[in-house]
Design an enzyme around this catalytic site. Sequence first.
Site, PDB file in Angstrom:
ATOM      1  N   CYS A   1      -4.265 -23.632   4.521  1.00 44.78           N
ATOM      2  CA  CYS A   1      -3.652 -24.581   3.582  1.00 44.78           C
ATOM      3  C   CYS A   1      -3.927 -26.025   4.002  1.00 44.78           C
ATOM      4  CB  CYS A   1      -2.166 -24.253   3.415  1.00 44.78           C
ATOM      5  SG  CYS A   1      -1.513 -24.877   1.869  1.00 44.78           S
TER       6      CYS A   1
ATOM      7  N   HIS B   1      -1.250 -18.565   3.207  1.00 42.17           N
ATOM      8  CA  HIS B   1      -0.605 -18.508   4.523  1.00 42.17           C
ATOM      9  C   HIS B   1      -0.440 -17.084   5.038  1.00 42.17           C
ATOM     10  CE1 HIS B   1       0.846 -22.736   4.603  1.00 42.17           C
ATOM     11  NE2 HIS B   1       0.872 -22.600   3.293  1.00 42.17           N
TER      12      HIS B   1
ATOM     13  N   GLU C   1      -0.005 -16.206   7.917  1.00 47.73           N
ATOM     14  CA  GLU C   1       0.915 -16.237   9.067  1.00 47.73           C
ATOM     15  C   GLU C   1       2.367 -15.996   8.690  1.00 47.73           C
ATOM     16  OE1 GLU C   1      -0.591 -18.809   7.715  1.00 47.73           O
ATOM     17  OE2 GLU C   1       0.738 -20.548   7.620  1.00 47.73           O
TER      18      GLU C   1
END
Length: 197
Positions: free
Chosen positions: A78, A173, A175
Amino acid sequence: MSIGVLALQGDFREHASVLRSLGAEVELVRRPAELDRVDGLVIPGGESTVMDKLSRAFGMAGPLKDAVRSGMPVYGTCAGLIMLSDTILDGIAGQQTIGGLDITVRRNAFGHQTSSFETDLDVPVFGGKPVHAVFIRAPIVDTIGPGATALATVADGRCVAVEQGNLLGTSFHPEITGEFRFHEYFLQKVSNAAFRA
Ligand code: GLN
């Protein structure tokens, strides 16, 4: 393998925790000396305008550019993808990037109404089940130069994941969704690069 996570701003803790759970030794990187000690670097999501200003204020912008130029593997999510892009559209006045990816990204490309959404993406290099992707005020890869390769697109065909040599970037994302394949793919690049060998 020691993996740095740029910890100037953004969701660096989430990346550190995914990388640790994959067995990597993680170092939070805020200073040039810390960057010197790592074999690869993750640039987290957050706010690219702030990350850019802080990286210049902390004397990190030059060392980050040098690291990319010398072949260090770097993965940006991002805002991190924006930092790795050679060209930005809809940046703020004077916004700079580290660069390295031969792409143009457009910031906040999904507009305010739909600025955050989730979808499943096919990522052919992984095969297997689709990647569940969370987009938060996400950029889009607007133009891909000959040096870079698209790894995933959203339904309308626009590119949201890209690689170029040792560089990897996603608009979304992994993560925060328990999706480890991009981090594994990145760790593979780090071990293949044997950057410090
Ligand atoms: N819109 C942010 C930027 O321009 C990126 C958002 C994110 O990293 N989730 O940097």
